[in-house]
Design an enzyme around this catalytic site. Structure first.
Site, PDB file in Angstrom:
ATOM      1  CD  GLU A 353      45.602  43.405-105.908  1.00  0.00           C
ATOM      2  OE1 GLU A 353      46.737  43.670-105.462  1.00  0.00           O
ATOM      3  OE2 GLU A 353      44.788  42.670-105.325  1.00  0.00           O
ATOM      4  CG  HIS A 384      40.483  71.468 -92.200  1.00  0.00           C
ATOM      5  ND1 HIS A 384      40.443  72.830 -92.004  1.00  0.00           N
ATOM      6  CD2 HIS A 384      39.277  70.997 -91.778  1.00  0.00           C
ATOM      7  CE1 HIS A 384      39.280  73.170 -91.476  1.00  0.00           C
ATOM      8  NE2 HIS A 384      38.554  72.069 -91.328  1.00  0.00           N
ATOM      9  CE  LYS A 512      54.557  38.742-104.794  1.00  0.00           C
ATOM     10  NZ  LYS A 512      53.167  38.204-104.728  1.00  0.00           N
TER      11      LYS A 512
END
Length: 546
Positions: A353, A384, A512
């Site tokens: 950000e 893994h 948004k």
């Protein structure tokens, strides 16, 4: 000011890269017995080892020259002076003031902010202590047993990470929960086992208008009032962390139960502020202040240490080296400590950000790569999952390895196994395994020659993969504060060199804004044709499934 690629040191590094790229770290270690001593720094009991990087002394000297030409020293001083480095929003950048344990005056527009910072810290101490001791009671007279933090982004990731990391120091009588996603499943599953009579909600939003947080906050309030039908009980079960007193009052929370912070605190840097109230509730204010002290210790190191011994500066410069000269596009954060499980997610927000930008501070497009993709998992889980790509993949992924020498829970040989893997992975990534070494390993297998050659190729590890190692005595509040601050200042360093604003986040806004339009179009069966064909088609199909 010129962009990074116009600086003389950048051009020097471009030429220097041509001599470094073909060299293998195996040979660098063989040629320089003092490499570890030259490329490691100790700060308190924390060791930063950066010797397993594709660098020489000349590389480091030229990277430091780049930092000097970019004005990094001046920008560090400007941040600590309270100058408005967030140019797009015309704000100071002063998370360092929140942990300024020296109490040295730090001014914004001529006003010392430290009295206000200390006042909020005092309020946090009194409140958290009253909840932890049982003095603060719910509306029915019962002590608080569960704290639910409702926030998103910086109001969630930082506090959640710290609470998890400091779990060995937590009061077992007070459980912490975090709700962030507007997906109702998040809130419903958290609330399901809770008793409203013993639950305290912390609603954290700088503006108190964040859609996800306010939606979850209203639903939590409704859940509470369905079970305790008394509006006045809200005052004993809801507190707010915000800068917007009017919106807090509109929501129904008594402004006396509001903890303030300031517009010079960015969300992803706010865990040191009242946003850290869940931390203080979980581990106590003394531990919270130890966290602040660890961060302040690093702040002073960042502010005063010469660049060649300055850990966050070196971290940032190494990142520049790989991103802008080797073409790396990602960076792995690999804590060999289960308590740091959420650190990669917190740093993902803090870094991506901050430095995920394509224009410089003057609004000009940049012609070079900036922030990388940050990812990670605790060791040994990651081994893994994705280490295959780190070792033998075609992409260069610089890695940070973090580990404590002492475990909070000595259990048989668990910790030695963990640390042996931590050490082995950094060695394996650096050394690799040649095809000749692979042939020797499989020589006893009875296979046709062509199969042996194919197997040897598959078992070859190129090595030469860069890593940094952070090794410290124990993960305690002070050390955790140090680690977080090191990464914060690394991000700052890179932002200065890239000449971008690391302290706005315009990229979160467009989606948004569009979501508000689409939200109004979802009810009913009316056809939607105001978007592109894909979005219109998705909306139609969503409506058909309801």
């Amino acid at each position: 000011m010129p962009q990074s690629t116009d600086l003389p040191a950048w051009r020097t590094l471009s030429e220097h890269f041509k001599t470094i790229a073909p060299r293998h770290m195996r040979d660098m270690f063989a040629d320089d017995p003092g490499r570890f001593e030259a490329f490691s720094v100790r700060l308190g009991d924390l060791l930063f080892d950066y010797s397993k990087n594709r660098i020489t002394r000349e590389t480091v000297a030229t990277l430091i020259q780049l930092a000097e030409e970019a004005g990094l020293r001046e920008k560090i001083d400007a941040m600590f002076r309270g100058e408005r480095l967030n140019v797009t929003e015309n704000r100071a950048v002063l998370h360092v003031a929140l942990r300024n344990r020296s109490n040295r005056p730090i001014r914004v527009d001529g006003k010392d902010v430290m009295p206000e910072v200390n006042r909020v810290l005092d309020r946090m101490r009194r409140f958290s202590q009253s909840v932890r001791t049982g003095e603060w009671r719910g509306a029915t007279g019962k002590a608080i047993t569960d704290v639910v933090n409702i926030g998103i982004g910086g109001s969630d990731l930082g506090p959640k990470m710290v609470v998890k990391a400091l779990q060995p120091y937590a009061d077992p009588r007070l459980r912490a929960h975090f709700v962030s996603n507007v997906d109702e499943s998040d809130l419903v599953e958290i609330l399901r086992p809770l008793n409203p009579e013993t639950t305290l909600f912390v609603v954290a939003s700088k503006t108190f208008t964040t859609q996800e947080t306010m939606t979850n906050g209203r639903s939590a309030r409704a859940w509470f009032l369905e079970r305790i039908s008394d509006e006045s009980a809200i005052a004993r079960h809801f507190v707010a962390i915000s800068t917007n007193r009017n919106k807090v009052a509109e929501f129904g929370i008594d402004p006396r139960n509001m903890f303030e912070f300031w517009d010079w605190v960015g969300g992803r840097y706010s865990l040191w502020s009242a946003i850290g109230l869940p931390i203080a509730l979980s581990v106590g204010m003394d531990r919270f202040e130890e966290l602040l002290e660890g961060a302040h210790f690093v702040d002073e190191h960042f502010r005063t240490a010469p660049f060649e011994r300055n850990i966050p500066v070196l971290m940032g410069l190494l990142g520049i080296w790989y991103i802008n000269f080797f073409g790396a596009q990602s960076h792995a954060v690999l804590p060999y400590d289960q308590y740091l499980e959420d650190l990669p997610a917190h740093l993902q927000q803090a870094d991506m950000e901050s430095n995920g930008k394509t224009v410089d501070v003057e609004g000009r497009p940049v012609n070079y790569s900036t922030g990388p993709v940050i990812f990670g998992q605790p060791g040994t889980n990651g081994q893994h999952a994705f280490y295959q790509l780190l070792h033998q993949g075609s992409m260069l992924v610089p890695c940070d390895f973090l580990a404590a020498a002492e475990s909070h829970h000595p259990l048989a040989e668990h910790h030695d196994i963990l640390i042996s893997n931590f050490l082995a992975q950094t060695e394996a990534l650096m050394r690799g395994r040649t095809t000749d070494e692979a042939r020797q390993e499989i020589a006893s297998e009875e296979l046709p020659p062509e199969r042996l050659e194919a197997l040897a190729a598959a078992k070859t590890f190129p090595g030469n993969k860069p890593t940094n190692s952070f090794l410290y005595r124990r993960l305690d509040p002070h050390t955790l504060g140090m680690l977080i601050a090191l990464y914060e200042h690394k991000i700052f360093t890179q932002g200065v060199i890239w000449y971008i604003n690391s302290f706005d986040q315009m990229g979160v806004e467009l989606g948004k804004q569009l979501a508000k339009t689409i939200l109004a179009e979802l009810p009913g069966d009316a056809p939607v044709a105001s978007h592109d064909a894909s979005t219109n088609g998705l909306i139609r199909y969503f409506k058909s499934l309801r």
